[in-house]
Design a protein around this motif. Structure first.
Motif, PDB file in Angstrom:
ATOM      1  N   TYR A 237      11.506   4.881  11.338  1.00  0.00           N
ATOM      2  CA  TYR A 237      10.754   3.783  11.968  1.00  0.00           C
ATOM      3  C   TYR A 237      11.354   3.445  13.331  1.00  0.00           C
ATOM      4  O   TYR A 237      10.627   3.221  14.317  1.00  0.00           O
ATOM      5  CB  TYR A 237      10.777   2.535  11.091  1.00  0.00           C
ATOM      6  N   LYS A 241       9.241   3.731  17.305  1.00  0.00           N
ATOM      7  CA  LYS A 241       8.913   2.314  17.459  1.00  0.00           C
ATOM      8  C   LYS A 241       7.541   2.083  18.074  1.00  0.00           C
ATOM      9  O   LYS A 241       6.952   1.010  17.916  1.00  0.00           O
ATOM     10  CB  LYS A 241       9.982   1.626  18.305  1.00  0.00           C
ATOM     11  N   GLU A 242       7.039   3.087  18.802  1.00  0.00           N
ATOM     12  CA  GLU A 242       5.723   2.900  19.437  1.00  0.00           C
ATOM     13  C   GLU A 242       4.599   2.855  18.408  1.00  0.00           C
ATOM     14  O   GLU A 242       3.487   2.412  18.710  1.00  0.00           O
ATOM     15  CB  GLU A 242       5.450   4.017  20.453  1.00  0.00           C
ATOM     16  N   ASP A 243       4.881   3.303  17.192  1.00  0.00           N
ATOM     17  CA  ASP A 243       3.894   3.261  16.102  1.00  0.00           C
ATOM     18  C   ASP A 243       4.321   2.229  15.062  1.00  0.00           C
ATOM     19  O   ASP A 243       5.516   1.954  14.900  1.00  0.00           O
ATOM     20  CB  ASP A 243       3.763   4.635  15.432  1.00  0.00           C
ATOM     21  N   SER A 244       3.351   1.693  14.340  1.00  0.00           N
ATOM     22  CA  SER A 244       3.656   0.710  13.304  1.00  0.00           C
ATOM     23  C   SER A 244       4.357   1.391  12.124  1.00  0.00           C
ATOM     24  O   SER A 244       4.281   2.612  11.953  1.00  0.00           O
ATOM     25  CB  SER A 244       2.370   0.038  12.810  1.00  0.00           C
ATOM     26  N   LYS A 245       5.025   0.582  11.287  1.00  0.00           N
ATOM     27  CA  LYS A 245       5.696   1.134  10.105  1.00  0.00           C
ATOM     28  C   LYS A 245       4.681   1.772   9.158  1.00  0.00           C
ATOM     29  O   LYS A 245       4.966   2.791   8.529  1.00  0.00           O
ATOM     30  CB  LYS A 245       6.475   0.033   9.375  1.00  0.00           C
ATOM     31  N   THR A 246       3.491   1.155   9.067  1.00  0.00           N
ATOM     32  CA  THR A 246       2.456   1.691   8.190  1.00  0.00           C
ATOM     33  C   THR A 246       2.043   3.096   8.628  1.00  0.00           C
ATOM     34  O   THR A 246       1.894   4.007   7.810  1.00  0.00           O
ATOM     35  CB  THR A 246       1.224   0.769   8.183  1.00  0.00           C
ATOM     36  N   THR A 247       1.883   3.269   9.952  1.00  0.00           N
ATOM     37  CA  THR A 247       1.503   4.574  10.496  1.00  0.00           C
ATOM     38  C   THR A 247       2.602   5.605  10.263  1.00  0.00           C
ATOM     39  O   THR A 247       2.335   6.747   9.860  1.00  0.00           O
ATOM     40  CB  THR A 247       1.209   4.460  12.000  1.00  0.00           C
ATOM     41  N   SER A 248       3.853   5.200  10.497  1.00  0.00           N
ATOM     42  CA  SER A 248       4.970   6.124  10.312  1.00  0.00           C
ATOM     43  C   SER A 248       5.161   6.474   8.837  1.00  0.00           C
ATOM     44  O   SER A 248       5.504   7.604   8.496  1.00  0.00           O
ATOM     45  CB  SER A 248       6.262   5.522  10.878  1.00  0.00           C
ATOM     46  N   LYS A 391       3.482  -7.118   0.908  1.00  0.00           N
ATOM     47  CA  LYS A 391       3.708  -7.747   2.211  1.00  0.00           C
ATOM     48  C   LYS A 391       4.070  -9.219   2.085  1.00  0.00           C
ATOM     49  O   LYS A 391       4.506  -9.846   3.053  1.00  0.00           O
ATOM     50  CB  LYS A 391       2.457  -7.603   3.086  1.00  0.00           C
TER      51      LYS A 391
END
Length: 413
Positions: A237, A241-248, A391
């Protein structure tokens, strides 16, 4: 590597062989006074004890069901759970009891009784016998965990003399268990499913629970892991960092599903490692119908979402998702209000305790109720509610007060 004398520099790769009875017999011939040569290469695995002609297991092509199952193991291992440190004596006592007692009737489970700062107790049913271990439970809440498929634990017997300690990870009711044996310079991790036939393993439920839905930023994750080889989820993650945690997370899941990495439960890291020399077929890793359903339910919105904390400090979550109306356009119900209603709403409930474990589930959909009606066979509604609920498990909510999504947002702000 310090356990071996390397005859040549090893290269990274994977060789899949059948661990046959003949190979097991060859390994049982190992003696400390004999030199043993092991050869691992793309063609197979060779053992030479110097006593009899060398034995070779040729490389095999993995069945599709095995590949899917292995990838599900990685997804399951990535889920959080309760870790309990056991001594070899504790494991010996468990195996000794199982060896001496074979249940002839149901129920056949062992119930772990966990009390903070006290010794772990196990009740074996249907005998009603209680075993007190030397291990101390360091959690903060009294818990009871039931484990099925317990006779599989006898697999551990042969490594008890070699192990310094064991770490048992319990994931919750109806979920697998992972046991890691500390053998000094090596560690061995074994995963046990709760039942022989389990929908969590046959389908993609572990992928969904792990948040591995869709492709995410797979290309970025692949490039990063090929360079770094081994990273924790948090490190991945941080590097993306440029992507959200969900995307990663979805990108990590696709790496696992494509057989290009696995989750190391011993160190809680993702390791880059190809399962096969050739890319696995797309149908083995493409997003499933269940995953699409879960994503669809998540996208329905939060208007019907409810959350509260009970007196036992457990989170209770409720949601009403869409489900098909069996009376829709059914001529038997013509001229009734049911005839033109395409969807009904579920009554989906989920209870998560302080350790983040699922303790109870409920849904009135047909899919859930035609099964065993517990967490071992979740429907898409339960999986969607779980993904939504995770969440909110860190929120500080008043006990016995029901919160709607607007109330929760006001609390956060």
């Amino acid at each position: 590597m310090e356990e071996f004398e390397l005859l040549q520099k090893p290269t990274l790769g994977t060789t899949n062989i059948d661990f046959s009875a003949k190979l097991a017999k060859e390994i049982e011939r190992f003696r400390t006074y004999n030199e043993v040569k092991l050869s691992v290469n793309p063609e197979g695995f060779t053992v030479d004890t110097g006593i009899i002609p060398e034995h070779m297991e040729k490389k095999i092509d993995l069945p599709e069901t095995w590949i899917k199952g292995f990838n599900q193991v990685s997804s399951a291992a990535s889920l959080g759970g309760i870790d309990i440190e056991l001594s070899p004596i504790d494991i010996y006592d468990i195996c000794s009891f199982l060896r001496r007692h074979k249940a002839q009737k149901s129920p056949r489970y062992m119930k772990w009784i966990l009390e903070p700062k006290r010794q772990v107790k196990i009740v074996f049913e249907p005998f009603g016998s209680e075993l007190t271990l030397k291990a101390i439970y360091d959690g903060e809440k009294i818990r009871e965990e039931k484990i099925w498929g317990r006779r599989r634990w006898l697999v551990l017997e042969k490594i008890i003399p070699l192990a310094k300690s064991f770490k048992v990870r319990l994931l919750g009711f109806g979920m697998p268990q992972f046991i890691t044996a500390d053998l000094g310079t090596m560690k061995m991790t074994i995963g046990f499913s709760a039942w022989s036939s389990n929908d969590w393993v046959k389908g993609t439920a572990f992928n969904i629970l792990g948040g591995f839905i869709g492709n995410g930023n797979y290309d970025k994750v692949y490039k990063l892991m090929k360079e770094k080889r081994c990273l924790s989820m948090e490190s991945i993650y941080d590097n993306l960092k440029e992507d959200s945690k969900t995307t990663s997370k979805a990108g990590i899941g696709m790496l696992l599903k494509r057989g290009e990495g696995y989750f190391d439960a011993t160190h809680d890291t993702v390791r880059f490692r190809r399962l096969c020399n050739e890319p696995i077929p797309k149908e083995l890793y493409e997003t499933t119908e269940m995953e699409f359903k879960v994503q669809e339910h998540i996208n329905e919105g939060m208007d019907n979402f409810r959350a509260m904390v009970n007196e036992s400090n457990e989170f209770m979550f409720k949601h009403s998702f869409k489900m098909p109306n069996s009376k829709y356009k059914n001529w038997k119900f013509r001229d009734t209000e049911d005839y033109n209603r395409e969807h009904d709403l579920t009554e989906t409930q989920l209870i998560i305790d302080e350790d983040g474990q699922i303790s109870k589930v409920k849904c009135k959909c047909r899919e859930f109720n035609k099964g065993p009606r517990n967490i071992s066979a979740p429907c898409a509604h339960i999986l969607a509610l779980y993904l939504i609920s995770t969440k909110f498990t860190r929120l500080k909510l008043e006990k016995d007060k029901e919160y709607k999504i607007n109330d929760i947002m006001e609390t956060i702000l």
